[in-house]
Motif scaffolding. Structure first.
Motif, PDB file in Angstrom:
ATOM      1  N   SER A 153       0.931  -0.951   0.200  1.00  0.00           N
ATOM      2  CA  SER A 153      -0.184  -0.067  -0.141  1.00  0.00           C
ATOM      3  C   SER A 153       0.897   0.990   0.151  1.00  0.00           C
ATOM      4  O   SER A 153       2.133   1.386   0.746  1.00  0.00           O
ATOM      5  CB  SER A 153      -1.093  -0.078   1.067  1.00  0.00           C
ATOM      6  N   PRO A 154       0.588   2.268  -0.899  1.00  0.00           N
ATOM      7  CA  PRO A 154      -0.910   2.593  -1.007  1.00  0.00           C
ATOM      8  C   PRO A 154      -1.021   1.540  -2.972  1.00  0.00           C
ATOM      9  O   PRO A 154      -1.520   2.264  -3.653  1.00  0.00           O
ATOM     10  CB  PRO A 154      -0.792   4.098  -0.677  1.00  0.00           C
ATOM     11  N   LEU A 155       0.967   1.509  -3.640  1.00  0.00           N
ATOM     12  CA  LEU A 155       0.451   1.693  -4.341  1.00  0.00           C
ATOM     13  C   LEU A 155      -0.249  -0.032  -4.863  1.00  0.00           C
ATOM     14  O   LEU A 155      -0.294  -0.045  -6.450  1.00  0.00           O
ATOM     15  CB  LEU A 155       2.305   1.175  -5.148  1.00  0.00           C
ATOM     16  N   GLY A 156      -0.358  -1.055  -4.196  1.00  0.00           N
ATOM     17  CA  GLY A 156      -1.060  -2.474  -4.724  1.00  0.00           C
ATOM     18  C   GLY A 156       0.752  -3.020  -5.050  1.00  0.00           C
ATOM     19  O   GLY A 156       2.011  -2.533  -4.919  1.00  0.00           O
ATOM     20  N   PRO A 182      -9.291  11.997 -10.349  1.00  0.00           N
ATOM     21  CA  PRO A 182      -9.576  13.222 -10.214  1.00  0.00           C
ATOM     22  C   PRO A 182     -10.444  13.414  -9.286  1.00  0.00           C
ATOM     23  O   PRO A 182     -12.229  12.660  -9.316  1.00  0.00           O
ATOM     24  CB  PRO A 182      -9.871  13.907 -11.548  1.00  0.00           C
ATOM     25  N   GLY A 183     -10.117  13.789  -8.067  1.00  0.00           N
ATOM     26  CA  GLY A 183     -11.359  14.486  -6.638  1.00  0.00           C
ATOM     27  C   GLY A 183     -11.035  13.785  -5.920  1.00  0.00           C
ATOM     28  O   GLY A 183     -11.883  13.647  -5.000  1.00  0.00           O
ATOM     29  N   GLU A 184     -11.105  12.555  -6.026  1.00  0.00           N
ATOM     30  CA  GLU A 184     -11.158  10.639  -5.169  1.00  0.00           C
ATOM     31  C   GLU A 184     -10.072  11.541  -3.596  1.00  0.00           C
ATOM     32  O   GLU A 184     -10.886  11.079  -2.890  1.00  0.00           O
ATOM     33  CB  GLU A 184     -10.978   9.971  -4.891  1.00  0.00           C
ATOM     34  N   TRP A 185      -9.441  11.975  -3.901  1.00  0.00           N
ATOM     35  CA  TRP A 185      -8.306  12.997  -2.706  1.00  0.00           C
ATOM     36  C   TRP A 185      -7.436  13.955  -3.163  1.00  0.00           C
ATOM     37  O   TRP A 185      -7.962  14.023  -4.433  1.00  0.00           O
ATOM     38  CB  TRP A 185      -7.870  11.857  -2.446  1.00  0.00           C
ATOM     39  N   SER A 186      -7.381  14.780  -2.389  1.00  0.00           N
ATOM     40  CA  SER A 186      -6.949  16.011  -2.933  1.00  0.00           C
ATOM     41  C   SER A 186      -5.878  16.594  -1.606  1.00  0.00           C
ATOM     42  O   SER A 186      -5.414  15.961  -0.709  1.00  0.00           O
ATOM     43  CB  SER A 186      -8.050  16.982  -2.189  1.00  0.00           C
ATOM     44  N   PHE A 197      -3.437   9.514   0.169  1.00  0.00           N
ATOM     45  CA  PHE A 197      -4.713   8.318  -0.919  1.00  0.00           C
ATOM     46  C   PHE A 197      -4.484   6.635   0.034  1.00  0.00           C
ATOM     47  O   PHE A 197      -5.918   6.869  -0.547  1.00  0.00           O
ATOM     48  CB  PHE A 197      -2.911   8.555  -2.181  1.00  0.00           C
ATOM     49  N   ALA A 198      -3.999   6.254   0.773  1.00  0.00           N
ATOM     50  CA  ALA A 198      -4.150   5.180   1.358  1.00  0.00           C
ATOM     51  C   ALA A 198      -5.206   4.841   2.482  1.00  0.00           C
ATOM     52  O   ALA A 198      -6.153   3.769   2.216  1.00  0.00           O
ATOM     53  CB  ALA A 198      -2.306   4.342   1.876  1.00  0.00           C
ATOM     54  N   SER A 199      -5.370   5.750   2.554  1.00  0.00           N
ATOM     55  CA  SER A 199      -6.805   6.484   3.849  1.00  0.00           C
ATOM     56  C   SER A 199      -7.943   7.120   3.390  1.00  0.00           C
ATOM     57  O   SER A 199      -8.981   7.190   3.591  1.00  0.00           O
ATOM     58  CB  SER A 199      -6.411   7.391   5.586  1.00  0.00           C
ATOM     59  N   GLY A 200      -7.910   7.164   2.307  1.00  0.00           N
ATOM     60  CA  GLY A 200      -8.855   8.565   1.795  1.00  0.00           C
ATOM     61  C   GLY A 200      -9.179   9.894   2.330  1.00  0.00           C
ATOM     62  O   GLY A 200     -10.447  10.294   2.075  1.00  0.00           O
ATOM     63  N   GLN A 201      -8.371  10.302   2.743  1.00  0.00           N
ATOM     64  CA  GLN A 201      -8.340  11.930   3.674  1.00  0.00           C
ATOM     65  C   GLN A 201      -7.551  13.212   2.476  1.00  0.00           C
ATOM     66  O   GLN A 201      -6.753  12.261   1.896  1.00  0.00           O
ATOM     67  CB  GLN A 201      -7.484  12.022   5.152  1.00  0.00           C
ATOM     68  N   SER A 202      -7.115  14.169   2.896  1.00  0.00           N
ATOM     69  CA  SER A 202      -7.101  14.917   2.418  1.00  0.00           C
ATOM     70  C   SER A 202      -5.736  14.298   3.229  1.00  0.00           C
ATOM     71  O   SER A 202      -5.038  14.979   3.925  1.00  0.00           O
ATOM     72  CB  SER A 202      -7.702  16.250   2.349  1.00  0.00           C
ATOM     73  N   VAL A 203      -4.847  15.322   2.584  1.00  0.00           N
ATOM     74  CA  VAL A 203      -2.805  15.595   3.105  1.00  0.00           C
ATOM     75  C   VAL A 203      -2.763  16.514   4.349  1.00  0.00           C
ATOM     76  O   VAL A 203      -2.639  16.546   4.817  1.00  0.00           O
ATOM     77  CB  VAL A 203      -2.130  16.651   1.820  1.00  0.00           C
ATOM     78  N   LEU A 204      -4.194  17.400   4.148  1.00  0.00           N
ATOM     79  CA  LEU A 204      -4.793  18.006   5.344  1.00  0.00           C
ATOM     80  C   LEU A 204      -5.403  17.289   6.550  1.00  0.00           C
ATOM     81  O   LEU A 204      -4.467  17.941   7.840  1.00  0.00           O
ATOM     82  CB  LEU A 204      -4.919  19.371   5.048  1.00  0.00           C
ATOM     83  N   GLN A 205      -6.159  16.724   6.595  1.00  0.00           N
ATOM     84  CA  GLN A 205      -6.180  15.774   7.053  1.00  0.00           C
ATOM     85  C   GLN A 205      -5.777  14.719   7.914  1.00  0.00           C
ATOM     86  O   GLN A 205      -5.413  14.693   9.123  1.00  0.00           O
ATOM     87  CB  GLN A 205      -7.685  15.113   6.830  1.00  0.00           C
ATOM     88  N   VAL A 206      -4.220  14.612   6.970  1.00  0.00           N
ATOM     89  CA  VAL A 206      -3.847  13.471   7.528  1.00  0.00           C
ATOM     90  C   VAL A 206      -2.434  14.335   8.333  1.00  0.00           C
ATOM     91  O   VAL A 206      -2.153  13.751   9.181  1.00  0.00           O
ATOM     92  CB  VAL A 206      -2.793  12.935   6.088  1.00  0.00           C
ATOM     93  N   GLY A 218       2.448   1.177  14.502  1.00  0.00           N
ATOM     94  CA  GLY A 218       1.859   1.923  13.223  1.00  0.00           C
ATOM     95  C   GLY A 218       0.942   1.753  12.345  1.00  0.00           C
ATOM     96  O   GLY A 218       1.409   0.809  11.856  1.00  0.00           O
ATOM     97  N   THR A 219      -0.507   1.905  12.732  1.00  0.00           N
ATOM     98  CA  THR A 219      -1.261   1.163  11.882  1.00  0.00           C
ATOM     99  C   THR A 219      -2.068   1.775  10.652  1.00  0.00           C
ATOM    100  O   THR A 219      -2.513   1.330   9.366  1.00  0.00           O
ATOM    101  CB  THR A 219      -2.599   0.620  12.164  1.00  0.00           C
ATOM    102  N   ASP A 220      -1.475   3.574  10.446  1.00  0.00           N
ATOM    103  CA  ASP A 220      -2.116   4.645   9.589  1.00  0.00           C
ATOM    104  C   ASP A 220      -1.283   5.423   8.757  1.00  0.00           C
ATOM    105  O   ASP A 220      -1.495   5.444   8.003  1.00  0.00           O
ATOM    106  CB  ASP A 220      -2.751   6.411  10.391  1.00  0.00           C
ATOM    107  N   ALA A 221       0.767   5.004   9.105  1.00  0.00           N
ATOM    108  CA  ALA A 221       0.831   4.995   7.725  1.00  0.00           C
ATOM    109  C   ALA A 221       0.227   4.542   7.268  1.00  0.00           C
ATOM    110  O   ALA A 221       0.630   2.680   7.169  1.00  0.00           O
ATOM    111  CB  ALA A 221       2.318   5.290   8.583  1.00  0.00           C
ATOM    112  N   PRO A 222       1.387   4.187   5.734  1.00  0.00           N
ATOM    113  CA  PRO A 222       1.213   3.182   4.325  1.00  0.00           C
ATOM    114  C   PRO A 222       2.560   2.656   4.289  1.00  0.00           C
ATOM    115  O   PRO A 222       3.446   2.598   5.176  1.00  0.00           O
ATOM    116  CB  PRO A 222       0.663   4.090   2.915  1.00  0.00           C
ATOM    117  N   GLY A 223       1.980   1.539   3.490  1.00  0.00           N
ATOM    118  CA  GLY A 223       3.198   0.813   3.370  1.00  0.00           C
ATOM    119  C   GLY A 223       3.677  -0.789   4.517  1.00  0.00           C
ATOM    120  O   GLY A 223       4.580  -0.779   4.610  1.00  0.00           O
ATOM    121  N   ARG A 224       2.774  -1.014   5.772  1.00  0.00           N
ATOM    122  CA  ARG A 224       2.494  -1.761   6.436  1.00  0.00           C
ATOM    123  C   ARG A 224       2.390  -3.269   6.366  1.00  0.00           C
ATOM    124  O   ARG A 224       3.308  -4.454   6.891  1.00  0.00           O
ATOM    125  CB  ARG A 224       1.864  -1.302   7.829  1.00  0.00           C
ATOM    126  N   ASN A 225       1.783  -2.932   5.163  1.00  0.00           N
ATOM    127  CA  ASN A 225       1.202  -4.942   5.006  1.00  0.00           C
ATOM    128  C   ASN A 225       1.280  -4.903   4.771  1.00  0.00           C
ATOM    129  O   ASN A 225       1.730  -5.323   2.984  1.00  0.00           O
ATOM    130  CB  ASN A 225      -0.443  -4.500   4.752  1.00  0.00           C
TER     131      ASN A 225
END
Length: 225
Positions: free
Chosen positions: A27-30, A151-155, A191-200, A216-223
């Motif tokens: 994650s987030p690239l698969g 476009p528009g799914e995350w900002s 991108f991985a969490s579906g939030q904006s960068v401001l929210q993160v 941690g579980t919120d930062a991407p790339g753990r799995n």
């Protein structure tokens, strides 16, 4: 999936190997092959992606290069199914270098030879540095592709906003990366969490997310498998 000798794979083709494949594995690239110097390397990458095991997965899991200049001498318990398949496909040597941006797992650079290779342990440090530069390109391109395709799914919002820069500074301190890499990590997490960068960024400033915490579980790339 890209099976071409583009600018990502080209720097590695000067090495004494017969093929180069670059893949994302987390994650987030698969999980997919993003570049390959030829069909031979693409096939070896595909084998490991399909099986979910092999040197590229081990390199990501251990965060350390996997160097097997004589694949015939590899232990049968390392990746039993993948080892048999790689040998059957004509692999004599394999080298897998993990790609990371700070604590974020991006993927691997896989180098393959039909016979034993002359790459040495001393060469590995230089290749690791090149893999680090490749990781930044792969992550940046992957995130840009996601923006273009959805476009528009995350900002990300304007980078000039103070909160983003403050959060990037904290992420840089947490992970020991540069400010530019910290911004990449914030974008990847958004991108991985579906939030904006401001929210993160707000969650980082509130210390809800710690990119330097391996548990941690919120930062991407753990799995990884």
């Amino acid at each position: 999936m890209m099976h071409t000798a583009d600018d990502l794979a080209a720097p590695y083709t000067v090495l004494p190997v017969d093929g180069v494949a670059i893949s994302t594995l987390a994650s987030p690239l698969g999980a997919e092959t993003v570049a390959a110097s030829n069909a031979f390397a693409a096939r070896l990458d595909e084998i490991q992606l399909d099986l979910g095991e092999g040197p590229i997965w081990q390199a990501v899991r251990d965060r350390h290069p996997v160097l097997r200049p004589e694949l015939g001498a590899a232990g049968p318990d390392e990746w039993p199914t993948a080892l048999a398949a790689l040998r059957a496909a004509g692999t004599g040597a394999v080298y897998a270098f993990p790609m990371h941006v700070g604590t974020l797992t991006v993927g691997t650079v896989g180098l393959y030879a039909t016979l034993g290779s002359t790459i040495t342990t001393a060469d590995a440090s230089g290749i690791e540095g090149l893999a680090g530069r490749t990781a930044r390109l792969v992550l940046a391109r992957g995130l840009q592709r996601a923006v273009d395709e959805r476009p528009g799914e995350w900002s990300s919002g304007p980078w000039s906003r103070r909160e983003v820069h403050q959060a990037a500074g904290m992420v840089a301190a947490q992970t020991g990366t540069t400010p530019d890499d910290a911004l990449l990590l914030l974008r990847a997490s958004a991108f991985a969490s579906g939030q904006s960068v401001l929210q993160v960024s707000a969650r980082v400033l509130e210390r809800e997310i710690d990119f330097g915490d391996p548990s941690g579980t919120d930062a991407p790339g753990r799995n990884t498998p």
